[in-house]
Write an enzyme that holds these catalytic residues in place. Structure first.
Site, PDB file in Angstrom:
ATOM      1  CE1 TYR A 186      -4.049  62.347  37.048  1.00 26.20           C
ATOM      2  CE2 TYR A 186      -5.372  60.361  36.776  1.00 26.20           C
ATOM      3  CZ  TYR A 186      -4.585  61.189  37.571  1.00 26.20           C
ATOM      4  OH  TYR A 186      -4.354  60.854  38.879  1.00 26.20           O
ATOM      5  CG  LEU A 233      -8.082  50.038  34.254  1.00 19.82           C
ATOM      6  CD1 LEU A 233      -9.354  50.628  34.838  1.00 19.82           C
ATOM      7  CD2 LEU A 233      -8.209  49.912  32.742  1.00 19.82           C
ATOM      8  CE1 TYR A 257      18.863  46.922  33.529  1.00 23.91           C
ATOM      9  CE2 TYR A 257      19.483  49.228  33.434  1.00 23.91           C
ATOM     10  CZ  TYR A 257      19.833  47.905  33.569  1.00 23.91           C
ATOM     11  OH  TYR A 257      21.147  47.562  33.767  1.00 23.91           O
ATOM     12  N   GLY A 258      12.879  49.014  31.411  1.00 24.89           N
ATOM     13  CA  GLY A 258      11.459  49.346  31.467  1.00 24.89           C
ATOM     14  C   GLY A 258      10.585  48.117  31.278  1.00 24.89           C
ATOM     15  CB  ILE A 308      -9.111  55.498  38.125  1.00 19.63           C
ATOM     16  CG1 ILE A 308      -9.882  55.136  36.852  1.00 19.63           C
ATOM     17  CG2 ILE A 308      -8.561  54.243  38.778  1.00 19.63           C
ATOM     18  CD1 ILE A 308      -9.024  54.467  35.805  1.00 19.63           C
ATOM     19  CB  CYS A 322       5.757  53.861  34.838  1.00 18.27           C
ATOM     20  SG  CYS A 322       6.995  52.747  34.154  1.00 18.27           S
ATOM     21  CB  ALA A 323       9.966  57.511  35.422  1.00 18.62           C
ATOM     22  CG  PHE A 354      -8.807  50.301  43.300  1.00 15.76           C
ATOM     23  CD1 PHE A 354      -9.421  51.188  44.185  1.00 15.76           C
ATOM     24  CD2 PHE A 354      -7.963  50.824  42.325  1.00 15.76           C
ATOM     25  CE1 PHE A 354      -9.208  52.557  44.088  1.00 15.76           C
ATOM     26  CE2 PHE A 354      -7.744  52.186  42.229  1.00 15.76           C
ATOM     27  CZ  PHE A 354      -8.362  53.055  43.123  1.00 15.76           C
ATOM     28  CG  PHE A 382      -8.899  47.852  38.681  1.00  9.25           C
ATOM     29  CD1 PHE A 382      -8.215  49.027  38.394  1.00  9.25           C
ATOM     30  CD2 PHE A 382     -10.123  47.946  39.347  1.00  9.25           C
ATOM     31  CE1 PHE A 382      -8.735  50.267  38.758  1.00  9.25           C
ATOM     32  CE2 PHE A 382     -10.650  49.166  39.707  1.00  9.25           C
ATOM     33  CZ  PHE A 382      -9.947  50.342  39.416  1.00  9.25           C
ATOM     34  CD  GLU A 442      -5.556  55.443  38.965  1.00  7.89           C
ATOM     35  OE1 GLU A 442      -5.708  56.454  38.258  1.00  7.89           O
ATOM     36  OE2 GLU A 442      -5.924  55.371  40.159  1.00  7.89           O
ATOM     37  CB  ILE A 443      -0.050  52.051  36.249  1.00  9.60           C
ATOM     38  CG1 ILE A 443       0.025  50.533  36.360  1.00  9.60           C
ATOM     39  CG2 ILE A 443       1.337  52.633  36.076  1.00  9.60           C
ATOM     40  CD1 ILE A 443       0.527  49.866  35.126  1.00  9.60           C
ATOM     41  CB  VAL A 444       0.029  56.534  40.068  1.00 11.16           C
ATOM     42  CG1 VAL A 444      -0.054  58.042  40.224  1.00 11.16           C
ATOM     43  CG2 VAL A 444      -1.127  55.866  40.781  1.00 11.16           C
ATOM     44  CD  GLN A 490      15.399  56.859  28.277  1.00 14.42           C
ATOM     45  OE1 GLN A 490      15.444  56.889  27.066  1.00 14.42           O
ATOM     46  NE2 GLN A 490      14.878  57.831  28.987  1.00 14.42           N
TER      47      GLN A 490
END
Length: 411
Positions: free
Chosen positions: A217, A183, A162-163, A214, A151-152, A140, A145, A147-149, A158
């Site tokens: 959830y 956010l 990498y994360g 946003i 993440c994987a 936005f 800011f 919005e992180i929708v 793992q």
């Protein structure tokens, strides 16, 4: 306790065509998802979303990190949007597969809609030619800011950093876009990950700046991360290493902890029949460490009343736990469930995990195979009780149980 599901096989098309190589092609196979969140954001160091006016759009660029000389191990970060190009759509579908695996309870149609939405952007983590993870986010720009929708990172990749690398690149990526905050409504199992990346539950951004932009959830925790212009997030490890080196250098000036003394030779040189005792003050380094003759020294012997059979059995338990920790499906069980996840403890009254089992083993609490097995199966049954059979956690519990039975069959 939780686990990860396998990514469903998705083919580019049902029609036959010649094999072509393209980024992410190898990822259209069965993969496993890593840690995820409901909302997460992408970053890029090159500022490829910035145009000449410092605006929102621009040519997408791929960031490469020569982490390994092997081309198949080269790590790169590739910004992806739904621009209608075949290669971009393939990368987005690969990311969709990973996100769908990580959030099995979320409708796949919803994941597809957001990943392919042109208001959303993604940052793909590519290893060689395979997409192994990524972040989907919506910026936005006027509100400064994003919005992180989603993440994987795939579970097979793992525990390799990498994360963290992905999030650090993401923070640098959005700086040229004028983004100052992230956010995200974090999945409860991913709260620990976000804390390590600098996210907090306290939202310091003015409410009028983000309220209404946003949606809420259910089951998620709103978390915020403020991006600092004073930090180069891609150099975090190097900065910390320099700080550590500086601190150790300062400590060496006021401490003798870095000084090494020769080992004792009195026991080797003593002839047979001679006393092999040495006064404490004659040991080099003892006085330098601050010891004085007036200090009391415990004369109580260390008593170990365990029988030889119990010692051998507990040593075997240690080997079993070590192998379980290294197992690819053990990641949901290595640490205790976050106490902030109150819904879990409403269902599970006797939690158990591999770290707790290690602590009990170190205290010699496992005196029999049955007590050792009891705690392990308690952990597995807790997972099955809390998670549905189709979840990744439930499936991981099944695989880890199979491995445990093989390892303990001959004990």
């Amino acid at each position: 306790n939780r686990t990860e599901p396998k990514t469903p096989i998705m083919k580019p098309s049902s029609k036959k065509r010649k094999h072509q190589e393209y980024p992410g092609h190898d990822n259209i196979k069965k993969n496993k998802g890593e840690s995820s969140s409901k909302h997460m954001k992408s970053r890029q160091t090159s500022g490829s979303f910035e145009n000449g006016n410092g605006g929102e759009h621009g040519a997408l660029q791929k960031i490469e990190i020569n982490k390994d000389s092997n081309p198949q191990e080269k790590i790169s970060f590739k910004p992806v949007t739904n621009d209608g190009k075949r290669e971009s759509l393939i990368d987005l579908i690969c990311l969709k597969n990973i996100f769908s695996i990580q959030l099995p309870k979320m409708p796949r149609s919803y994941i597809v809609r957001l990943v392919l939405d042109r208001k959303h952007r993604s940052l793909a983590l590519v290893k060689g030619s395979r997409v192994i993870g990524g972040i989907c986010f919506r910026p936005f720009f006027s509100q400064r800011f994003a919005e992180i929708v989603f993440c994987a990172v795939t579970s097979s990749e793992q525990v390799r950093g990498y994360g963290t690398m992905l999030m650090n690149h993401m923070k640098e990526h959005v700086k040229p876009m004028g983004i100052q905050y992230f956010l995200t409504y974090a999945d409860n199992f991913a709260i620990g990950y976000f804390k390590k990346q600098g996210f907090t539950r306290e939202v310091t951004m003015p409410a009028e700046q983000w309220t209404g932009y946003i949606k809420d959830y259910d089951g998620g925790t709103l978390m915020e991360c403020k991006i600092s212009d004073l930090i180069d997030y891609t150099r975090i490890r190097g900065i910390l290493a320099q700080q550590r080196e500086c601190v150790l250098e300062r400590l060496s000036k006021i401490s003798n902890s870095h000084v090494l003394y020769d080992g004792l030779t009195v026991f080797q040189k003593a002839e047979e029949g001679q006393s092999k005792r040495i006064a404490l003050e004659d040991i080099k380094g003892v006085k330098e460490a601050g010891w004085k003759p007036g200090m009391q020294v415990s004369k109580l012997p260390c008593r170990d009343n365990r029988s030889e059979s119990v010692k051998k059995l507990q040593a075997s338990f240690g080997i079993v736990l070590k192998k379980l920790f290294k197992h690819s499906e053990s990641w949901p069980f290595r640490e205790p469930v976050d106490k902030q996840l109150t819904s879990y403890f409403e269902v599970i009254t006797e939690p158990m995990d591999l770290s707790t089992m290690c602590e009990k083993l170190n205290k010699f609490e496992y005196r029999s195979k049955s007590s050792f097995e009891f705690d392990f199966f308690l952990m597995i049954n807790n997972c099955r009780r809390y998670n549905p059979p189709a979840s990744t956690y439930y499936k991981a519990a099944n695989k880890l149980e199979e491995e445990f039975i093989k390892l303990t069959d001959n004990l």
